[in-house]
Design a protein around this motif. Sequence first.
Motif, PDB file in Angstrom:
ATOM      1  N   PRO A  67     -73.097  49.110  37.339  1.00  0.00           N
ATOM      2  CA  PRO A  67     -72.736  49.856  36.115  1.00  0.00           C
ATOM      3  C   PRO A  67     -72.863  48.986  34.871  1.00  0.00           C
ATOM      4  O   PRO A  67     -72.797  47.765  34.928  1.00  0.00           O
ATOM      5  N   ILE A  68     -73.049  49.653  33.739  1.00  0.00           N
ATOM      6  CA  ILE A  68     -73.069  48.959  32.459  1.00  0.00           C
ATOM      7  C   ILE A  68     -71.857  49.397  31.651  1.00  0.00           C
ATOM      8  O   ILE A  68     -71.475  50.565  31.655  1.00  0.00           O
ATOM      9  N   ASN A  69     -71.218  48.432  31.021  1.00  0.00           N
ATOM     10  CA  ASN A  69     -70.100  48.739  30.130  1.00  0.00           C
ATOM     11  C   ASN A  69     -70.193  47.820  28.919  1.00  0.00           C
ATOM     12  O   ASN A  69     -71.104  46.982  28.828  1.00  0.00           O
ATOM     13  N   ASN A  70     -69.276  47.971  28.007  1.00  0.00           N
ATOM     14  CA  ASN A  70     -69.342  47.185  26.764  1.00  0.00           C
ATOM     15  C   ASN A  70     -69.304  45.680  27.031  1.00  0.00           C
ATOM     16  O   ASN A  70     -70.006  44.898  26.380  1.00  0.00           O
ATOM     17  N   GLU A  71     -68.488  45.286  28.024  1.00  0.00           N
ATOM     18  CA  GLU A  71     -68.354  43.854  28.308  1.00  0.00           C
ATOM     19  C   GLU A  71     -69.653  43.273  28.861  1.00  0.00           C
ATOM     20  O   GLU A  71     -70.165  42.260  28.352  1.00  0.00           O
ATOM     21  N   THR A  72     -70.216  43.897  29.910  1.00  0.00           N
ATOM     22  CA  THR A  72     -71.424  43.359  30.510  1.00  0.00           C
ATOM     23  C   THR A  72     -72.611  43.439  29.548  1.00  0.00           C
ATOM     24  O   THR A  72     -73.460  42.545  29.523  1.00  0.00           O
ATOM     25  N   PHE A  73     -72.654  44.499  28.739  1.00  0.00           N
ATOM     26  CA  PHE A  73     -73.734  44.622  27.759  1.00  0.00           C
ATOM     27  C   PHE A  73     -73.659  43.499  26.732  1.00  0.00           C
ATOM     28  O   PHE A  73     -74.658  42.837  26.429  1.00  0.00           O
ATOM     29  N   THR A  74     -72.449  43.264  26.204  1.00  0.00           N
ATOM     30  CA  THR A  74     -72.264  42.200  25.209  1.00  0.00           C
ATOM     31  C   THR A  74     -72.584  40.834  25.793  1.00  0.00           C
ATOM     32  O   THR A  74     -73.252  40.009  25.166  1.00  0.00           O
ATOM     33  N   GLN A  75     -72.087  40.598  27.020  1.00  0.00           N
ATOM     34  CA  GLN A  75     -72.348  39.319  27.667  1.00  0.00           C
ATOM     35  C   GLN A  75     -73.841  39.123  27.918  1.00  0.00           C
ATOM     36  O   GLN A  75     -74.384  38.031  27.726  1.00  0.00           O
ATOM     37  N   GLY A  76     -74.519  40.189  28.345  1.00  0.00           N
ATOM     38  CA  GLY A  76     -75.949  40.099  28.590  1.00  0.00           C
ATOM     39  C   GLY A  76     -76.723  39.746  27.335  1.00  0.00           C
ATOM     40  O   GLY A  76     -77.636  38.899  27.362  1.00  0.00           O
ATOM     41  N   ILE A  77     -76.368  40.376  26.212  1.00  0.00           N
ATOM     42  CA  ILE A  77     -77.028  40.090  24.933  1.00  0.00           C
ATOM     43  C   ILE A  77     -76.761  38.648  24.503  1.00  0.00           C
ATOM     44  O   ILE A  77     -77.665  37.926  24.057  1.00  0.00           O
TER      45      ILE A  77
END
Length: 359
Positions: A67-77
């Motif tokens: 899944p994607i969420n705000n935390e993983t998206f931010t960390q990925g960026i």
Amino acid sequence: MNIAKAINVTFSNPAIMSSITSTIFIILLGFYLRKRNIFTEQFGKILSKVVLSVALPALAFNSFMQPINNETFTQGINVLIWGIVIYIILIFTTPISYAKYPQDKRDVLAILTTFGSTTFFGIPIVGAVFGAKGIMYSSIFNIGYRIFLYSYAYIKMSGLKMKASNIKKMFVNPVVIATFLGLVLWLAQNYMPQISVRQAVNGVINPEAPMIKVAFYRIDQTAIWLYKPMQYLANLASPLAWLSIGSTLGSTSFKQAASNKTSWYYSFNKVILVPLINLALLLILNVTNILPISYVALGTIIIMMATPTAAVVSSYAISFDREAVLSSDASFVSTILAVVAMPFWIAFLGVFSQSGIFG
């Protein structure tokens, strides 16, 4: 929590210790099998080809099936940004460490120090310690690595302009294709048609599990029959990579490599100094909230940067006759040092896990 207690907690963690011992024992097994000629000199190369063309692409792609969420998206960026910025920093700073050497040797040592074996050596260890999320972050981090490896490093080592064939290598590499495909699917999943399924964990569906909605291409939930073969291939990455590393070490003369003092100096810079620079800069960026990253992202980056000489860079050195012997000796010594140092890096990272500085 003080440092001694944090390290004790880390070494007392069965999951972490089993990852460390698995790495060391399987590398030693490959070394032993090569010395006994059960593995031929070519066999290690064949293993590495299987890892790079089949196992690692499957590992990279499957890591984005979550899944994607705000935390993983931010960390990925943030990991992507740092994966580009750090190589720009290293390109300008690593030559300083070799100022006393002649220009040609300085250039080669700087390139060797900047680019490590993040794919072949780093990702399997990251997966063993941090699981799928760590693999996902490592795949994202490697985007910047590959951009500079196939452009700047090639131009610097060859003395030529960028060739179209090398640009092709950058984009048709199986690991690169799997990474970009997985990344795009991971980012777009919330905007794609959704399917209701019972939640599966590691490819196993529990009849009593809750119903969830996922993108139709989330094969870890919607097509277990496809996900499981990919998972079997992904699981080959670590043991085959470690056997190949051990086999390669068994084919090299330690006495010859160890007698080269420059190789030891380089290996210290590559395996100890470069990760420390990353750690210090990331600590500052995290505390100042300029580029906050999680503990898993931090651990992934440090492990990726504490890797030995990249095989591609060694190939450049041999192909273009740029300190080929030094490059081979440096690769051997840095691999030995990386194997020895990795457990301590993982334990040291445990200090930050317990401190709560990184979320």
